[in-house]
Design a protein around this motif. Structure first.
Motif, PDB file in Angstrom:
ATOM      1  N   PRO A 165       0.762  -1.109  -0.009  1.00  0.00           N
ATOM      2  CA  PRO A 165       0.000   0.103   0.002  1.00  0.00           C
ATOM      3  C   PRO A 165       0.752   0.990  -0.033  1.00  0.00           C
ATOM      4  O   PRO A 165       0.269   2.317  -0.131  1.00  0.00           O
ATOM      5  N   GLY A 166       2.152   1.144   0.273  1.00  0.00           N
ATOM      6  CA  GLY A 166       2.956   2.452   0.207  1.00  0.00           C
ATOM      7  C   GLY A 166       3.273   2.745   1.804  1.00  0.00           C
ATOM      8  O   GLY A 166       2.876   2.076   2.517  1.00  0.00           O
ATOM      9  N   VAL A 167       4.323   3.545   1.887  1.00  0.00           N
ATOM     10  CA  VAL A 167       4.828   4.222   3.087  1.00  0.00           C
ATOM     11  C   VAL A 167       4.503   5.307   3.420  1.00  0.00           C
ATOM     12  O   VAL A 167       5.107   6.374   2.536  1.00  0.00           O
ATOM     13  N   PRO A 168       4.077   5.761   4.431  1.00  0.00           N
ATOM     14  CA  PRO A 168       3.902   7.454   4.685  1.00  0.00           C
ATOM     15  C   PRO A 168       5.144   8.085   4.862  1.00  0.00           C
ATOM     16  O   PRO A 168       6.282   7.682   5.017  1.00  0.00           O
ATOM     17  N   ALA A 169       5.217   9.563   4.632  1.00  0.00           N
ATOM     18  CA  ALA A 169       6.417  10.466   4.762  1.00  0.00           C
ATOM     19  C   ALA A 169       6.794  10.277   6.223  1.00  0.00           C
ATOM     20  O   ALA A 169       6.028  10.291   7.437  1.00  0.00           O
ATOM     21  N   GLN A 170       8.074  10.477   6.291  1.00  0.00           N
ATOM     22  CA  GLN A 170       8.779  10.686   7.628  1.00  0.00           C
ATOM     23  C   GLN A 170       9.091  12.136   7.853  1.00  0.00           C
ATOM     24  O   GLN A 170      10.302  12.470   7.692  1.00  0.00           O
ATOM     25  N   GLU A 171       8.230  13.112   8.446  1.00  0.00           N
ATOM     26  CA  GLU A 171       8.399  14.556   8.297  1.00  0.00           C
ATOM     27  C   GLU A 171       9.826  14.766   9.152  1.00  0.00           C
ATOM     28  O   GLU A 171      10.195  15.759   8.689  1.00  0.00           O
ATOM     29  N   GLU A 172      10.058  13.968  10.119  1.00  0.00           N
ATOM     30  CA  GLU A 172      11.368  14.631  10.999  1.00  0.00           C
ATOM     31  C   GLU A 172      12.287  14.376  10.266  1.00  0.00           C
ATOM     32  O   GLU A 172      13.470  14.778  10.667  1.00  0.00           O
ATOM     33  N   LYS A 173      12.393  13.636   9.224  1.00  0.00           N
ATOM     34  CA  LYS A 173      13.776  13.308   8.350  1.00  0.00           C
ATOM     35  C   LYS A 173      13.895  14.227   7.138  1.00  0.00           C
ATOM     36  O   LYS A 173      15.131  14.159   6.442  1.00  0.00           O
ATOM     37  N   LYS A 174      12.807  14.829   6.803  1.00  0.00           N
ATOM     38  CA  LYS A 174      12.851  15.519   5.534  1.00  0.00           C
ATOM     39  C   LYS A 174      13.798  16.615   5.507  1.00  0.00           C
ATOM     40  O   LYS A 174      13.879  17.651   6.261  1.00  0.00           O
ATOM     41  N   VAL A 192      15.099   4.747  -4.758  1.00  0.00           N
ATOM     42  CA  VAL A 192      14.154   4.368  -3.254  1.00  0.00           C
ATOM     43  C   VAL A 192      14.928   4.538  -2.091  1.00  0.00           C
ATOM     44  O   VAL A 192      14.595   5.142  -1.220  1.00  0.00           O
ATOM     45  N   LEU A 193      16.498   4.238  -2.293  1.00  0.00           N
ATOM     46  CA  LEU A 193      17.074   4.645  -1.125  1.00  0.00           C
ATOM     47  C   LEU A 193      17.099   6.175  -0.745  1.00  0.00           C
ATOM     48  O   LEU A 193      17.075   6.606   0.570  1.00  0.00           O
ATOM     49  N   THR A 194      17.273   6.781  -1.823  1.00  0.00           N
ATOM     50  CA  THR A 194      17.253   8.276  -1.745  1.00  0.00           C
ATOM     51  C   THR A 194      15.939   8.815  -1.194  1.00  0.00           C
ATOM     52  O   THR A 194      15.991   9.431  -0.128  1.00  0.00           O
ATOM     53  N   ALA A 195      14.800   8.408  -1.543  1.00  0.00           N
ATOM     54  CA  ALA A 195      13.534   8.655  -0.787  1.00  0.00           C
ATOM     55  C   ALA A 195      13.523   8.317   0.690  1.00  0.00           C
ATOM     56  O   ALA A 195      12.952   8.923   1.600  1.00  0.00           O
ATOM     57  N   GLN A 196      13.952   6.843   0.939  1.00  0.00           N
ATOM     58  CA  GLN A 196      14.105   6.376   2.305  1.00  0.00           C
ATOM     59  C   GLN A 196      14.960   7.617   3.343  1.00  0.00           C
ATOM     60  O   GLN A 196      14.463   7.724   4.281  1.00  0.00           O
ATOM     61  N   VAL A 197      16.031   7.741   3.007  1.00  0.00           N
ATOM     62  CA  VAL A 197      16.880   8.695   3.582  1.00  0.00           C
ATOM     63  C   VAL A 197      16.441  10.114   3.734  1.00  0.00           C
ATOM     64  O   VAL A 197      16.557  10.581   4.725  1.00  0.00           O
ATOM     65  N   ALA A 198      15.840  10.416   2.748  1.00  0.00           N
ATOM     66  CA  ALA A 198      15.110  11.927   2.801  1.00  0.00           C
ATOM     67  C   ALA A 198      13.672  11.956   3.305  1.00  0.00           C
ATOM     68  O   ALA A 198      13.206  12.952   3.894  1.00  0.00           O
ATOM     69  N   GLY A 199      13.161  10.806   3.681  1.00  0.00           N
ATOM     70  CA  GLY A 199      11.984  10.939   4.453  1.00  0.00           C
ATOM     71  C   GLY A 199      10.936  11.037   3.687  1.00  0.00           C
ATOM     72  O   GLY A 199       9.809  11.362   4.229  1.00  0.00           O
ATOM     73  N   LEU A 200      11.007  11.009   2.347  1.00  0.00           N
ATOM     74  CA  LEU A 200       9.935  10.974   1.513  1.00  0.00           C
ATOM     75  C   LEU A 200       8.974   9.652   1.596  1.00  0.00           C
ATOM     76  O   LEU A 200       9.219   8.770   1.980  1.00  0.00           O
ATOM     77  N   PRO A 201       7.721   9.801   1.116  1.00  0.00           N
ATOM     78  CA  PRO A 201       6.724   8.869   1.237  1.00  0.00           C
ATOM     79  C   PRO A 201       7.308   7.741   0.092  1.00  0.00           C
ATOM     80  O   PRO A 201       7.754   8.235  -1.064  1.00  0.00           O
ATOM     81  N   GLU A 234       7.700   0.682  -2.062  1.00  0.00           N
ATOM     82  CA  GLU A 234       7.786  -0.480  -1.155  1.00  0.00           C
ATOM     83  C   GLU A 234       8.214  -1.785  -1.618  1.00  0.00           C
ATOM     84  O   GLU A 234       9.005  -2.584  -1.288  1.00  0.00           O
ATOM     85  N   PHE A 235       7.442  -2.121  -2.862  1.00  0.00           N
ATOM     86  CA  PHE A 235       7.745  -3.385  -3.358  1.00  0.00           C
ATOM     87  C   PHE A 235       9.315  -3.677  -3.765  1.00  0.00           C
ATOM     88  O   PHE A 235      10.172  -4.432  -3.675  1.00  0.00           O
ATOM     89  N   LEU A 236       9.956  -2.456  -4.343  1.00  0.00           N
ATOM     90  CA  LEU A 236      11.444  -2.328  -4.758  1.00  0.00           C
ATOM     91  C   LEU A 236      12.308  -2.556  -3.569  1.00  0.00           C
ATOM     92  O   LEU A 236      13.181  -3.259  -3.433  1.00  0.00           O
ATOM     93  N   ALA A 237      11.914  -1.880  -2.271  1.00  0.00           N
ATOM     94  CA  ALA A 237      12.636  -2.057  -1.198  1.00  0.00           C
ATOM     95  C   ALA A 237      12.636  -3.334  -0.616  1.00  0.00           C
ATOM     96  O   ALA A 237      13.562  -3.941  -0.157  1.00  0.00           O
ATOM     97  N   ASP A 238      11.508  -4.228  -0.797  1.00  0.00           N
ATOM     98  CA  ASP A 238      11.523  -5.536  -0.364  1.00  0.00           C
ATOM     99  C   ASP A 238      12.390  -6.355  -1.336  1.00  0.00           C
ATOM    100  O   ASP A 238      13.192  -7.250  -0.849  1.00  0.00           O
ATOM    101  N   MET A 276      -0.690   2.853  -6.672  1.00  0.00           N
ATOM    102  CA  MET A 276       0.609   2.081  -6.471  1.00  0.00           C
ATOM    103  C   MET A 276       1.856   2.779  -7.014  1.00  0.00           C
ATOM    104  O   MET A 276       2.830   2.791  -6.447  1.00  0.00           O
ATOM    105  N   PHE A 277       1.760   3.635  -8.199  1.00  0.00           N
ATOM    106  CA  PHE A 277       2.981   4.276  -8.659  1.00  0.00           C
ATOM    107  C   PHE A 277       3.080   5.685  -8.496  1.00  0.00           C
ATOM    108  O   PHE A 277       4.039   6.258  -8.681  1.00  0.00           O
TER     109      PHE A 277
END
Length: 605
Positions: free
Chosen positions: A232-241, A527-536, A542-546, A601-602
């Motif tokens: 379903p996706g992962v929400p943004a992590q505002e504290e990391k942005k 995807v790694l860029t988005a994860q480190v930057a706290g983006l949704p 999310e599939f690519l991360a798995d 999804m995209f």
């Protein structure tokens, strides 16, 4: 009995009375064989040793088609033979230069990308080598044979019925070759590792045959929707942005210290190697080597992979459509001003339209750089990075995607504003006399990179910098054989992928978790860029991360698995193949068949 001999007597009499006509026919029939030999010389193949009988045969069919088609159009044997031979030489010569500069043969995508090739054509060494000399001598000998040894007094007409039969035969063969399952049934595909292997004309034709993306076996909209429910996706992590996300894809930035055989007089990139604090770094296994910048742009920005595209096609020209999901669109949905910047001509790889479709707010090219500092004939990384700093100062929050130009091949250019520092052993220097220029360009890039990181380390705004090379440089095969200490054909999968490895890092001027020796490929780096930057993360991300946890590097030439194995596709286990199939299904949906129900999804609005 005499009747039986009448045809042979008539033939003998005709040859005796019209020797020029029969000589021209023989020279015409010889032409395709001469062209095969000539083009394969330019293709750096030994036609007598490197091609199997079936490859020779399939090449010859196309050469005879060229000769016969011109004969039917022009009406004279020697005129059509000369035109066909010159045409084949021209294509062989273009292919030879592509092979010389990029380490692979000419592909159909290179034809559609002629503007990009024209933009950088001035930086290469076009001097004649032994291959060109040998092929030119062969061409000259054949033309002399055609014009001076085969007098032809009048036009020899082919009967209408014969002409129709010839056209019909050629059309039927081309239909079977390009439009049916003949090639897959014969297990014939485009060569990717040693691209000369099929012979030039055959490999080019095969690549043309596979120039569309095939629907995966078992693909259906229901399958996509089932996967959509799982992710379903992962929400943004505002504290990391961060306020600024700066992405630098540095042209041809290769860290050749990955090869034990380099033995350069000094480290070309000491600053890069010193980065540790607030840094994630390692090796990115690119999908291309020696060229193909736009392919890596596309993989990074979309998460799609060229593994599922026809070999050596360029997505920017063929597959990017309006509304295609991208990292730029994701950042824009989070309030970032999105900019794409390439300090060179906008005509390259259809970037203007591609960047627009990928949802960048603004585009910048060489004309937007005031009074740039030039190295060789390209805008330097120093001036490039100054534009980045200026842009992020002007924006309240910025996602800045930059493709540099300084290090573009070829490396036989003058040394304007490029000091000579790094020396190589004589064996490497002899294998490629331009390699030292490339290494000194890396040194200049490293100095500019240090200035960029220093600037943002003193910046009050939280800033994330993502840096990676797009591919290793197009140095000669002989140079790489010296680095490996063996012939390229003798390499293992791990050794092949070493030529595709480029450095990457993610650095922040604030605290992030540090990691070293990370392995990744460009389709996962976004995807790694988005994860480190706290983006949704979208469901697809999310599939690519798995998937990354199973196979952290996926490329058309090999895979790196979670346990560190380097495998070919045929060597994957069933679980890995199942993951790869799901990836192909989602890749096809997002890139080719993005129907309304699957869009969430995209895409993140």
């Amino acid at each position: 009995m005499s009747a039986l001999h009448d045809p042979s007597r008539r033939l003998l009499r005709d040859v005796t009375e019209s020797p020029g006509k029969w000589a021209s026919r023989l020279v015409f029939l010889l032409g395709p064989w001469v062209c095969l030999w000539m083009v394969e010389i330019l293709n750096e193949n030994n036609v007598f040793k490197d091609l199997a009988a079936w490859q020779v045969l399939m090449n010859m069919v196309f050469y005879y088609c060229i000769f016969i088609a011109l004969r039917l159009i022009l009406g004279r044997n020697r005129r059509s033979a000369a035109a066909a031979a010159c045409l084949c030489f021209l294509f062989g010569l273009v292919n030879h230069y592509v092979l010389r500069f990029r380490g692979r043969i000419l592909f159909p995508a290179d034809i559609t990308g002629w503007r990009t090739a024209a933009n950088v054509a001035g930086g290469f060494d076009y001097s004649a080598d032994t291959y060109i000399t040998q092929a030119a001598i062969l061409l000259a000998a054949y033309l002399a044979l055609a014009f001076f040894c085969t007098p032809q007094k009048k036009r020899a007409r082919i009967p209408a019925l014969g002409a129709v039969a010839l056209w019909g035969t050629m059309i039927c063969y081309c239909y079977a070759f390009f439009c049916t399952g003949m090639l897959p049934a014969l297990d014939i595909y485009t060569q990717q590792w040693v691209t000369q292997r099929n012979g030039f004309l055959l490999n080019f034709s095969i690549a043309l045959r596979y120039s569309s993306v095939d629907k995966p076996e078992g693909y259906s909209k229901d399958t996509v929707l089932e996967l959509m429910e799982q992710y379903p996706g992962v929400p943004a992590q505002e504290e990391k942005k961060p306020v600024n996300i700066v992405v630098v894809m540095n042209e041809s930035f290769g860290d050749l210290t990955i090869f034990d055989g380099l033995n350069a007089s000094e480290d070309p990139t000491p600053f890069l190697h010193s980065l540790e604090e607030n840094t994630i770094k390692g090796w990115m296994y690119s999908s291309v080597t020696g060229g193909g910048t736009a392919t890596i742009e596309f993989e990074y920005l979309t998460g799609f992979t060229s593994l599922f595209q026809p070999p050596h096609t360029v997505a920017y020209q063929l597959y990017v459509e309006e509304g295609m999901p991208s990292l730029a669109a994701l950042a824009g949905s989070q309030g970032y001003a999105t900019t794409a910047f390439h300090p060179y001509k906008s005509s390259g790889w259809n970037r203007v339209l591609a960047y627009q479709y990928l949802d960048f707010d603004r585009q910048m090219y060489e004309e937007d750089v005031p009074s740039p500092y030039i190295i060789r004939s390209y805008i330097s990384d120093k001036s490039d990075y100054e534009m980045i700093c200026k842009s992020t100062e002007e924006e309240s929050s910025s996602f800045f995607f930059n493709v540099t130009m300084q290090n573009h091949s070829g490396y036989a250019q003058g040394w304007y504003n490029l000091p000579r520092h790094i020396q190589l052993p004589n064996s490497l220097k002899a294998a490629d006399r331009t390699a030292e220029q490339f290494l000194d360009l890396m040194k200049e890039s490293d100095l500019a990179l240090e200035e960029l990181i220093t600037y943002y380390s003193q910046c009050g705004e939280p800033t994330l910098v993502v840096f990676f090379g797009d591919h290793q440089p197009p140095l000669t095969n002989a140079f790489y054989e010296e680095l490996y200490g063996k012939k390229l054909s003798e390499r293992t999968t791990e050794e092949v992928l070493r030529q595709y490895a480029v450095p990457f890092f993610i650095w922040a001027n604030y605290d992030i978790e540090e990691r070293q020796d990370v392995v990744i490929s460009p389709n996962f780096l976004g995807v790694l860029t988005a994860q480190v930057a706290g983006l949704p993360l979208t469901g697809y991300m999310e599939f690519l991360a798995d998937l990354y946890e199973v196979m952290p590097a996926i490329t058309p030439v090999g895979f790196v698995t979670a346990d560190g194995q380097f495998l070919k596709k045929s060597e994957l286990n069933q679980e890995q193949k199942d993951w790869l199939w799901k990836y192909e299904v989602l890749n096809y949906c997002g890139m080719v068949d993005l129907f309304d129900e699957a869009r969430p999804m995209f895409c993140t609005d």
